[in-house]
Motif scaffolding. Sequence first.
Motif, short mmCIF file in Angstrom:
data_model
loop_
_atom_site.label_atom_id
_atom_site.label_comp_id
_atom_site.label_asym_id
_atom_site.label_seq_id
_atom_site.Cartn_x
_atom_site.Cartn_y
_atom_site.Cartn_z
N ASP A 51 -10.55 -6.86 7.54
CA ASP A 51 -11.30 -6.73 6.29
C ASP A 51 -10.83 -5.53 5.48
O ASP A 51 -10.73 -5.59 4.25
CB ASP A 51 -12.80 -6.60 6.58
N LEU A 52 -10.57 -4.42 6.19
CA LEU A 52 -10.10 -3.21 5.51
C LEU A 52 -8.75 -3.45 4.86
O LEU A 52 -8.53 -3.05 3.70
CB LEU A 52 -10.01 -2.05 6.51
N VAL A 53 -7.84 -4.11 5.58
CA VAL A 53 -6.51 -4.39 5.04
C VAL A 53 -6.62 -5.31 3.82
O VAL A 53 -5.97 -5.10 2.80
CB VAL A 53 -5.61 -5.02 6.11
N ILE A 54 -7.48 -6.33 3.93
CA ILE A 54 -7.67 -7.25 2.81
C ILE A 54 -8.24 -6.50 1.60
O ILE A 54 -7.83 -6.73 0.46
CB ILE A 54 -8.61 -8.41 3.21
N GLN A 55 -9.16 -5.58 1.87
CA GLN A 55 -9.73 -4.78 0.78
C GLN A 55 -8.66 -3.92 0.12
O GLN A 55 -8.58 -3.85 -1.11
CB GLN A 55 -10.85 -3.89 1.33
N LEU A 56 -7.83 -3.26 0.95
CA LEU A 56 -6.78 -2.40 0.40
C LEU A 56 -5.71 -3.23 -0.32
O LEU A 56 -5.22 -2.84 -1.38
CB LEU A 56 -6.15 -1.56 1.51
N GLN A 57 -5.34 -4.37 0.28
CA GLN A 57 -4.38 -5.24 -0.38
C GLN A 57 -4.94 -5.77 -1.69
O GLN A 57 -4.23 -5.91 -2.68
CB GLN A 57 -4.02 -6.42 0.54
N GLN A 197 -2.44 2.90 0.58
CA GLN A 197 -1.85 2.91 1.92
C GLN A 197 -0.35 3.10 1.75
O GLN A 197 0.19 2.94 0.66
CB GLN A 197 -2.17 1.62 2.68
N ASN A 198 0.30 3.49 2.83
CA ASN A 198 1.70 3.90 2.75
C ASN A 198 2.61 2.86 2.10
O ASN A 198 3.56 3.20 1.40
CB ASN A 198 2.23 4.24 4.14
N GLU A 199 2.32 1.59 2.35
CA GLU A 199 3.14 0.51 1.80
C GLU A 199 3.27 0.64 0.29
O GLU A 199 4.33 0.38 -0.29
CB GLU A 199 2.52 -0.83 2.17
N ARG A 255 -3.43 -13.93 -2.66
CA ARG A 255 -3.29 -12.56 -2.17
C ARG A 255 -2.74 -12.54 -0.74
O ARG A 255 -1.91 -11.70 -0.40
CB ARG A 255 -4.65 -11.86 -2.23
N VAL A 256 -3.20 -13.47 0.08
CA VAL A 256 -2.72 -13.53 1.46
C VAL A 256 -1.26 -13.92 1.50
O VAL A 256 -0.46 -13.35 2.25
CB VAL A 256 -3.58 -14.52 2.28
N SER A 261 3.55 -11.86 5.91
CA SER A 261 4.03 -11.31 7.19
C SER A 261 3.01 -10.37 7.82
O SER A 261 2.84 -10.37 9.04
CB SER A 261 5.35 -10.56 6.97
N LEU A 262 2.31 -9.60 6.99
CA LEU A 262 1.30 -8.67 7.51
C LEU A 262 0.16 -9.43 8.16
O LEU A 262 -0.27 -9.10 9.28
CB LEU A 262 0.78 -7.78 6.39
#
Length: 406
Positions: A51-57, A197-199, A255-256, A261-262
């Motif tokens: 969920d955090l990654v999806i939020q940041l993405q 995030q670093n990406e 978005r996904v 790949s992530l």
Amino acid sequence: MHTAFAIAIRYLFSSKSTNAINIISYISMIGMGLGAMVLVVLLSVFNGFEDLVIQLQGSFYADIEINKTAGKVFQADEVFIEKIENIEGIETYALVLEENAYVSYDGKSTVAKVRAYDEQFYKVNTIADYIIEGSSELKHDDQDFALLGAGVYYHINANNNQPISIAIPKKGKTSAINVSQLFTSAQIFPGGVFGIQNEFDNSYIITSLAFLRDLQGFKNEVSSIELKVKEGFNDKAVINNINQQLGAEFETTTRVQQNKSLYKAMQAEKYAMIAILFLVLLIISFTIVGALSMLAMEKKLDISILKAMGASDGFIFKVFMYQGMFGSLIGALVGAVMGVLIVGAQQLFGFVTLGGNGGFVIEAYPVKLEAPDVLLAFALITVISFIASWLPASRAAKGKMLFVKY
């Protein structure tokens, strides 16, 4: 069935003549309980990070992106824009132009991606929520500004009061001998710094569409169009509408899909973790085999009496199957409840922190409890306890437990 279940419950909770049987039974219950608890907690942690990654993405990527199937840029003229505006389900859209660039300031340099947006920039993403220094404006009083990713900003040691230089390759063939003639450059003031995030932080500079178009000599060209979907519409329905309106020349990604790949890597890690825990629980289940085998040896007289009273092999089999599975499921229930309580406490109080002296976007481990995870824990333990109970139960029914006949 009810009689077999009642006997199994009695065997489960009654004292045995051999204390080792009680100990092994309790070990199997505790082991299954710990397995269920760990499975619920770890799956909740995976859900929290997902969920955090999806939020940041989601702060950087839009709901849907439109790209040309072939070619790096395409014309977004009035006719094309009218088609976009007529697509049902789109709340708003932003024109995007992206190019690799050589960025320098005061003798320090790096390579970054310059992503330029029109004035609808903050309506398709939430990067403004992640500004850690300066302003989020891309243009003010006819002056263009750049938002630098934190990694880029600190790498070139930029200063908001001094302009940075952005150089991009010239289009088309060139016979220039001097390397500097291969690039078109311009200066722009950093207006703010974002940290997601670093990406993104180490790779991107965001500026206005007008600035990058001027630098590249473009008029209506864009690299992509980012869309925000209206509430009540799902991405799939909107994508179907886009495909009908624009045809096969353009491709749409959610978005996904923009970072496929992530998400695949995260799912693979989750499945690998479930497989490892399944193997661990399978090893723990050998205690069920041992406990049932020893119990059958102890209860061989009871089994003989039941058979004399007309009990079939199937009835004896059910008694020991119920005994093995019920003990495991009791442990699983207690473990799952403990797992839910731990996850709930983490959500409320965040007692397990990430550390790092505040270098993360969150302070505590993110967790998210989902009912299917609890059901999965029960399903795995049910399958494992069934497999572990089958052999000793079948041998007990046939009077062959540990090769001892009665």
